[in-house]
Design a protein around this motif. Sequence first.
Motif, PDB file in Angstrom:
ATOM      1  N   GLN A 114      52.820  42.965 122.760  1.00  0.00           N
ATOM      2  CA  GLN A 114      52.878  42.415 121.396  1.00  0.00           C
ATOM      3  C   GLN A 114      52.518  43.472 120.360  1.00  0.00           C
ATOM      4  N   SER A 115      51.619  44.388 120.717  1.00  0.00           N
ATOM      5  CA  SER A 115      51.155  45.389 119.750  1.00  0.00           C
ATOM      6  C   SER A 115      52.279  46.299 119.275  1.00  0.00           C
ATOM      7  N   GLN A 116      53.370  46.331 120.009  1.00  0.00           N
ATOM      8  CA  GLN A 116      54.493  47.191 119.594  1.00  0.00           C
ATOM      9  C   GLN A 116      55.293  46.586 118.447  1.00  0.00           C
ATOM     10  N   PHE A 117      55.154  45.287 118.243  1.00  0.00           N
ATOM     11  CA  PHE A 117      55.905  44.619 117.171  1.00  0.00           C
ATOM     12  C   PHE A 117      55.054  44.650 115.903  1.00  0.00           C
ATOM     13  N   SER A 118      54.856  45.861 115.383  1.00  0.00           N
ATOM     14  CA  SER A 118      53.817  46.077 114.379  1.00  0.00           C
ATOM     15  C   SER A 118      54.358  46.273 112.970  1.00  0.00           C
ATOM     16  N   PHE A 119      55.650  46.082 112.769  1.00  0.00           N
ATOM     17  CA  PHE A 119      56.235  46.296 111.442  1.00  0.00           C
ATOM     18  C   PHE A 119      55.438  45.538 110.375  1.00  0.00           C
ATOM     19  N   GLY A 120      55.286  46.186 109.210  1.00  0.00           N
ATOM     20  CA  GLY A 120      54.594  45.521 108.097  1.00  0.00           C
ATOM     21  C   GLY A 120      53.134  45.254 108.400  1.00  0.00           C
ATOM     22  N   ASN A 121      52.495  46.232 109.017  1.00  0.00           N
ATOM     23  CA  ASN A 121      51.074  46.051 109.362  1.00  0.00           C
ATOM     24  C   ASN A 121      50.882  44.786 110.200  1.00  0.00           C
ATOM     25  N   ASN A 122      51.669  44.683 111.220  1.00  0.00           N
ATOM     26  CA  ASN A 122      51.611  43.535 112.159  1.00  0.00           C
ATOM     27  C   ASN A 122      51.884  42.198 111.467  1.00  0.00           C
ATOM     28  N   ALA A 123      52.841  42.212 110.538  1.00  0.00           N
ATOM     29  CA  ALA A 123      53.116  41.003 109.752  1.00  0.00           C
ATOM     30  C   ALA A 123      53.503  39.827 110.650  1.00  0.00           C
ATOM     31  N   TYR A 124      54.298  40.094 111.682  1.00  0.00           N
ATOM     32  CA  TYR A 124      54.731  39.004 112.566  1.00  0.00           C
ATOM     33  C   TYR A 124      53.529  38.353 113.236  1.00  0.00           C
ATOM     34  N   ARG A 125      52.707  39.192 113.862  1.00  0.00           N
ATOM     35  CA  ARG A 125      51.578  38.624 114.608  1.00  0.00           C
ATOM     36  C   ARG A 125      50.619  37.894 113.672  1.00  0.00           C
ATOM     37  N   ARG A 126      50.375  38.473 112.487  1.00  0.00           N
ATOM     38  CA  ARG A 126      49.442  37.836 111.555  1.00  0.00           C
ATOM     39  C   ARG A 126      49.982  36.489 111.068  1.00  0.00           C
ATOM     40  N   PHE A 127      51.292  36.428 110.848  1.00  0.00           N
ATOM     41  CA  PHE A 127      51.903  35.164 110.411  1.00  0.00           C
ATOM     42  C   PHE A 127      51.766  34.098 111.502  1.00  0.00           C
TER      43      PHE A 127
END
Lengths: 529, 134
Positions: free
Chosen positions: A487-500
């Motif tokens: 998951q840490s590789q999907f970090s575009f936008g300062n981890n925008a996806y994970r944070r959302f």
Amino acid sequence: MTLPPGISQETFGRALQDFANVVGQDWVFHKPEDVARYNDAFSPFVVEPSQQRVASAAVAPTQVEQVQQVVRIANQYRIPLYAVSTGRNLGYGGSAPNLSGSVIVDLKRMNRIIEVNTREGYMIVEPGVSFIELRRYFDEHNIDFVPSAPGPGWGSPVGNALDRGLGFPYGDNFSAVKGLEVVLANSEVLRTGRGGLQDAKLWPIYKYGLGPDLLGFFSQSNFGIVTKACFWIEPKSELSQGFSISSLNDADLDPMIDALNYLSNQDVINGFGIGSPLRSSTGTNDGRPGFGPPEAKELLRRRDGGSAAEWEVLAKKVNIPLASAGGGARGPRPVVEAKLEYARDYLKRKKVPGDFQIGMALPPFPVTIDFGALAVQGSNLGHYYFSPVFKRTREDLFAINDTIRNVLIDAGDHEMLDEFGFYSAEAGMPGGAVRDKHMALLMEFLVYDDAGKNQRRRELFKKLVRACGEKGWGEYRAPVVFQDDAQSQFSFGNNAYRRFVETLYDAADPNGILSPGRMGIWPKKLRGN
Amino acid sequence: MRHTFSRALACALLASLSSPYVQSADRTKAPSSGKSDVRDTLLHGKVVFDQWCLGCHGPMPGFGRFPPAGSYRLQQRYKGTKPAMLEDRADLTPALIRTVVRQGLPIMPPLRKTEVTDEDLDAVIAHLTRTPRD
């Protein structure tokens, strides 16, 4: 005995009794020998049991209402749950939870086939139904349709689809899912899409509701416990026929791909894959020797992997193709034959170099491949997969292979380097259901009776996740113990996806009880630990 | 590492021919008459065995790219001193079957009570220890 984090023995005992009041004493498992059956049988930590992710107990409901009650109890006691359909996601974590101490919600007993509609081509099933059981049901009821199954067949169509797994013959199983019934963290039951209407007759037919689409929200996720799924199903194909085209020159792969993309994009063929047979002849990636010439192995041990000129000299010498693409078509016999004839003619008209061959006919039903590979390979303690997705181009095929080989060279793991060799998928998923434009690389990691070696391999896995992730090759799914890394590789936008997603998770599940950590999404209280 | 089309095709085709599931509907049919509790248990045991065990414990050498995992491993272990197929063995004890099914072995994950119930397991034991052998 493992306890849920922060829960006393006494409190846990009360929770187990409450679970038992819902599902019956026989279907709450808390004795160590019973709970151990929910460990990952193929764990990367199989010889380091103290490091395994383990459950505290398991509860096995049979009804949606029981699942709701289990969720209510978990909320009351703040006990994390980890739901599995049949718990046979071997190679990606099995039935083991992300968070040790979770209580497994084992849905195997929810095994009803609710409807199979052959007029409209859909079925509604519960998560505990296995591929084998579904196949048997179809056989017994003379249903001339096929479920799309991976091997082995004791897994769940629902579970496999939710993990976005692949099946034979249709490929991406989640693409066939059109509706879900889900028990949410607040214990309410939600149905996606048209299932939201009081009269849900269109639920298995039209996947959208009105507004944001939630279907994908419940795949690879911890937003709910899926209790029913609507799948589109296809009739058995009268003929499913493969083909391949191959050449002794690397550069010929480009016109092959261009032509097959054209044919695939208008459904003349159902998917195709690409590869380099000579390069892939040296390794099996599972501890068995390849059959290719020793010169090929020597070239692949070099950082540059050998020049095109060197490979072409070798290809001519041993007469094994350097470039190959293959795919298939399925449907009524005359249609398939006409499609492949059209494909042959199109390749000829476009002057695509290479030898076009029609392959064997595939069986018109799914195949459940056994564990035979594990029996004959270098180790039989288990395996797990590194599964990045790459573009179906010559450049990407070579680039991802080069990247992986150089990580193996840097790590000094010559054994793995030789076993891996060069990844090819000349068929892709034969007869894929959708017009896939990607390819998935499946790199098998064996588990050995050697803790040090297993540890080195796990570190290697993480290096590969990073090296490939940096170049756009994220994984399409990941073993439980590597999901945070993936998951840490999907970090575009300062981890925008994970944070959302975390924001949504916190709102939907404030107590963080549903599968905490699934695919790297953790409740607020556990983030950063 | 290769995932070749021809191999995939051959494996798929041949594995399907050897698949225990192809004929599963016929195997599950109960006899029309003459049933008894013992016979029902044996029949049930065969059904459960076919569903959960036969995929790996089928006939050697198999027809696919790889042999059936369980039969292959047992053949390697006993080198002809005992049959490779569990259904051909006459020395299996209820305790051994119960232990292996519930605890598993390398390659073989344990089977849970939600998959193979205690009643199912008793039936499989009856099937694998039946006398006379057919």
